[in-house]
Design an enzyme around this catalytic site. Structure first.
Site, PDB file in Angstrom:
ATOM      1  N   GLU A  12       0.865  -1.197   0.000  1.00  0.00           N
ATOM      2  CA  GLU A  12       0.000   0.000   0.000  1.00  0.00           C
ATOM      3  C   GLU A  12       0.896   1.240   0.000  1.00  0.00           C
ATOM      4  OE1 GLU A  12      -3.332   1.110  -0.065  1.00  0.00           O
ATOM      5  OE2 GLU A  12      -2.217   3.010   0.016  1.00  0.00           O
ATOM      6  N   CYS A  54     -11.819   4.925   1.099  1.00  0.00           N
ATOM      7  CA  CYS A  54     -13.002   4.819   1.963  1.00  0.00           C
ATOM      8  C   CYS A  54     -12.714   5.282   3.384  1.00  0.00           C
ATOM      9  CB  CYS A  54     -13.508   3.383   1.962  1.00  0.00           C
ATOM     10  SG  CYS A  54     -14.838   3.117   3.133  1.00  0.00           S
ATOM     11  N   GLU A  63     -24.424  20.921 -12.558  1.00  0.00           N
ATOM     12  CA  GLU A  63     -24.573  19.541 -13.038  1.00  0.00           C
ATOM     13  C   GLU A  63     -24.918  19.561 -14.521  1.00  0.00           C
ATOM     14  OE1 GLU A  63     -24.391  16.135 -12.021  1.00  0.00           O
ATOM     15  OE2 GLU A  63     -24.953  15.971 -14.133  1.00  0.00           O
ATOM     16  N   GLY A 100     -16.980  12.309 -10.940  1.00  0.00           N
ATOM     17  CA  GLY A 100     -16.722  10.896 -11.182  1.00  0.00           C
ATOM     18  C   GLY A 100     -15.290  10.507 -10.847  1.00  0.00           C
ATOM     19  N   HIS A 134     -42.455  -3.057  14.781  1.00  0.00           N
ATOM     20  CA  HIS A 134     -43.294  -1.861  14.778  1.00  0.00           C
ATOM     21  C   HIS A 134     -43.031  -1.058  16.046  1.00  0.00           C
ATOM     22  CE1 HIS A 134     -46.769   0.686  14.118  1.00  0.00           C
ATOM     23  NE2 HIS A 134     -47.063   0.516  15.391  1.00  0.00           N
TER      24      HIS A 134
HETATM   25  P1  NAI Z   1     -20.736  10.456  -9.728  1.00  0.00           P
HETATM   26  O1  NAI Z   1     -20.499   9.635 -10.914  1.00  0.00           O
HETATM   27  O2  NAI Z   1     -21.614   9.978  -8.642  1.00  0.00           O
HETATM   28  O3  NAI Z   1     -21.345  11.875 -10.157  1.00  0.00           O
HETATM   29  C1  NAI Z   1     -20.682  12.722 -11.046  1.00  0.00           C
HETATM   30  C2  NAI Z   1     -21.674  13.733 -11.577  1.00  0.00           C
HETATM   31  O4  NAI Z   1     -20.954  14.716 -12.272  1.00  0.00           O
HETATM   32  C3  NAI Z   1     -22.697  13.145 -12.548  1.00  0.00           C
HETATM   33  O5  NAI Z   1     -23.978  13.550 -12.161  1.00  0.00           O
HETATM   34  C4  NAI Z   1     -22.276  13.751 -13.879  1.00  0.00           C
HETATM   35  O6  NAI Z   1     -23.367  13.961 -14.733  1.00  0.00           O
HETATM   36  C5  NAI Z   1     -21.643  15.052 -13.456  1.00  0.00           C
HETATM   37  N1  NAI Z   1     -20.655  15.605 -14.379  1.00  0.00           N
HETATM   38  C6  NAI Z   1     -19.694  14.947 -15.058  1.00  0.00           C
HETATM   39  N2  NAI Z   1     -18.956  15.816 -15.774  1.00  0.00           N
HETATM   40  C7  NAI Z   1     -19.448  17.049 -15.525  1.00  0.00           C
HETATM   41  C8  NAI Z   1     -19.101  18.362 -15.938  1.00  0.00           C
HETATM   42  N3  NAI Z   1     -18.076  18.579 -16.767  1.00  0.00           N
HETATM   43  N4  NAI Z   1     -19.829  19.402 -15.478  1.00  0.00           N
HETATM   44  C9  NAI Z   1     -20.862  19.190 -14.636  1.00  0.00           C
HETATM   45  N5  NAI Z   1     -21.229  17.971 -14.211  1.00  0.00           N
HETATM   46  C10 NAI Z   1     -20.524  16.916 -14.635  1.00  0.00           C
HETATM   47  O7  NAI Z   1     -19.278  10.811  -9.184  1.00  0.00           O
HETATM   48  P2  NAI Z   1     -18.793  11.422  -7.801  1.00  0.00           P
HETATM   49  O8  NAI Z   1     -19.878  12.144  -7.115  1.00  0.00           O
HETATM   50  O9  NAI Z   1     -17.546  12.161  -8.132  1.00  0.00           O
HETATM   51  O10 NAI Z   1     -18.462  10.146  -6.961  1.00  0.00           O
HETATM   52  C11 NAI Z   1     -17.413   9.290  -7.414  1.00  0.00           C
HETATM   53  C12 NAI Z   1     -17.587   7.881  -6.963  1.00  0.00           C
HETATM   54  O11 NAI Z   1     -17.500   7.782  -5.570  1.00  0.00           O
HETATM   55  C13 NAI Z   1     -18.905   7.322  -7.385  1.00  0.00           C
HETATM   56  O12 NAI Z   1     -18.630   6.232  -8.201  1.00  0.00           O
HETATM   57  C14 NAI Z   1     -19.567   6.886  -6.119  1.00  0.00           C
HETATM   58  O13 NAI Z   1     -20.086   5.603  -6.271  1.00  0.00           O
HETATM   59  C15 NAI Z   1     -18.465   6.912  -5.070  1.00  0.00           C
HETATM   60  N6  NAI Z   1     -19.016   7.454  -3.814  1.00  0.00           N
HETATM   61  C16 NAI Z   1     -20.008   6.798  -3.184  1.00  0.00           C
HETATM   62  C17 NAI Z   1     -20.569   7.329  -2.049  1.00  0.00           C
HETATM   63  C18 NAI Z   1     -21.686   6.612  -1.398  1.00  0.00           C
HETATM   64  O14 NAI Z   1     -21.904   5.445  -1.688  1.00  0.00           O
HETATM   65  N7  NAI Z   1     -22.447   7.254  -0.528  1.00  0.00           N
HETATM   66  C19 NAI Z   1     -20.117   8.575  -1.473  1.00  0.00           C
HETATM   67  C20 NAI Z   1     -19.108   9.197  -2.237  1.00  0.00           C
HETATM   68  C21 NAI Z   1     -18.575   8.631  -3.355  1.00  0.00           C
END
Ligand code: NAI
Length: 456
Positions: A32, A40, A204, A269, A442
């Site tokens: 690592e 995480c 967004e 993303g 409940h």
């Molecule tokens: P995401 O894929 O969830 O969301 C990215 C958003 O950015 C999308 O709605 C997309 O349409 C938008 N986007 C992309 N390019 C853009 C641009 N140029 N301008 C404006 N909007 C744009 O990715 P996010 O939020 O960065 O999370 C990354 C990863 O982390 C995800 O795969 C998620 O699964 C994981 N994660 C999970 C969590 C949970 O389970 N609670 C918490 C935090 C992260």
């Protein structure tokens, strides 16, 4: 010495697989480069939940009057919140290190690069030394995607732009925070900084937030946050990031506009971390930058498995755990396969959003004849008692012919704690009429699932 298993990366996929492998008697090495626990534990799931819990306590203090509780002059100490987050992270990563030590797993704190295959096995170089393993599990995770939008990379270099890593270490509360991307990270961070007083604007590019979240649920979430003062610019395309502003083209055309801000969060993303780890030395196949795996974690190369974000399939910590375990079982000759259709997902906003399986739209896209039943969370007495003015809903998606549950989606608090039961329901392909025969405690919010099962 030849290890039975070398694991590249000590995040949820890697450390959990190491525990399972060592527990099954394999001589295991984890390499690592940063910190055990990966994104995480160090800069993702756990730190954000620590922040969000403080925000929730603060929100309760500020808005307790709905429940007859009046608090004068509640304040939040963001720096204290960050210190507490660091303590939580330290405790949990310390726990991982102790668990691995206890199982006899060796850990090398260095960057590892695969260096081909020799007569003894697969070779990995780390910290100037060579390690050889009979098997290799690649768990190098993912990193925030920072695309070549003019000024974006420069903004990270100057500290004006942040990814999940930098924002979780930030000591001050920005007066104005722009969030690029209304997905999971964007929404959770927008939620925290809105609670603690920043003026938050989410930019967004799609016409909705929450990515693949059910459209009605995403709309309710947006409504809740808009009411709290978060600004949403939907259908907006970011064109550049300048000093103190994010420039974008608004939905439906029109002239370029800008969001003035003190800090920018880049949450658009993540992409798999496959560059520079020597995949080419052993011929591991990648597709769109992610390692190609099957449901057992096998890559195209015998003796090499991959698990977690590096395969680009689901990019969630709990998927990573599961994939790491499936890979270890495969190494041990046991039958196991990850069911990617029954992986729950949660957005830890307030209210929480949780989901598993197909939405009605996703079922339709797959050509599945499905029915959808929407019920209000107010069917649960517990929900009504604890959510003054709440507008939560639950949706059950089931096959039209047999009533087999294909998906469960909800917005409302405790959703994150209820959804695992829903994942079992979906994974076991239960029918609505099976659910009717289960006894739910409940009063609980989860009872809405039973109510929905009676109405489908
Ligand atoms: P995401 O894929 O969830 O969301 C990215 C958003 O950015 C999308 O709605 C997309 O349409 C938008 N986007 C992309 N390019 C853009 C641009 N140029 N301008 C404006 N909007 C744009 O990715 P996010 O939020 O960065 O999370 C990354 C990863 O982390 C995800 O795969 C998620 O699964 C994981 N994660 C999970 C969590 C949970 O389970 N609670 C918490 C935090 C992260």
């Amino acid at each position: 010495m030849t290890y039975d298993l070398i694991i590249l990366g000590g995040g949820p996929a890697g450390y959990n697989a190491a525990e399972r492998a060592a527990g099954a008697g394999m001589k295991t090495l984890v390499i690592e480069e940063r910190a055990l626990g990966g994104v995480c534990l160090n800069e993702g799931c756990i730190p954000t939940k620590t922040l969000l819990y403080s925000a929730k306590v603060y929100d309760h203090a500020k808005h307790g009057e709905k429940y007859g509780v009046k608090t004068e002059g509640a304040t939040i100490d963001h720096s204290f919140v960050i210190d507490r987050k660091d303590r939580v992270v330290k405790m949990l990563t310390g726990g991982v290190a102790a668990a691995l030590r206890g199982l006899g797993v060796e850990v090398v704190n260095a960057s590892g690069v695969i260096n081909g295959r020799g007569p003894e096995g697969l070779s990995v170089e780390a910290g100037g030394k060579e390690y050889v393993g009979k098997r290799l599990l690649i768990c190098t995770g993912s990193e925030a995607s920072v695309p070549p939008i003019p000024g974006l990379r420069e903004s990270v270099a100057s500290g004006f732009g942040m990814t999940n890593r930098e924002i979780l270490a930030m000591r001050e509360i920005p007066k104005r925070l722009a969030v690029i991307g209304g997905g999971v990270i964007g929404l959770e961070m927008a939620s925290y900084f809105n609670s603690v007083g920043s003026e938050v604007t989410v930019i967004e590019m799609l016409d909705h937030i929450g990515g693949p979240t059910d459209a009605d649920i995403a709309a309710i979430l947006l409504k809740n946050y808009a009411a709290r003062g978060v600004k949403f610019l939907l259908g907006a395309r970011v064109t550049s990031v300048g000093t103190g502003r994010v420039n974008y083209l608004p939905a439906g055309g029109g002239a370029e506009a800008s969001v003035p801000c003190d800090r920018v969060l880049i949450s658009i993303g993540r992409r798999a971390r496959t560059a520079g780890i020597g995949l080419e030395s052993v011929g591991v196949l990648t597709e769109r930058g992610a390692v190609v795996t099957n449901g057992r974690g096998q890559t195209n190369v015998a003796g090499i498995w991959a698990a977690g974000d590096v395969n680009g399939r689901s990019m969630l910590a709990h998927t990573a755990y599961r994939e790491g375990e499936a890979a270890v079982r495969d190494m041990l000759g046991q039958k196991d396969e990850v069911d990617y259709d029954a992986i729950p997902s949660v957005i830890y906003t307030n209210p929480e959003v949780a989901s598993v399986g197909l939405t009605a739209a996703a079922a339709k896209a797959r050509g599945i004849d499905a029915v959808e039943k929407k019920v209000t969370m107010k069917m649960s007495g517990r929900y009504v008692a604890e959510n003054e003015g709440g507008d939560g809903i639950l949706k059950l998606v089931a096959g039209r012919e047999h009533g087999n549950i294909l998906g469960i989606h909800m917005i409302g608090n405790y959703a994150s704690e209820i959804i695992y039961g829903c994942a079992i329901i979906v994974e076991r392909e239960m029918r609505a009429k099976d659910l009717q025969k289960f006894v739910f405690p409940h009063p609980t919010v989860g009872e809405v699932i039973r109510e929905a099962a009676f109405s489908i």
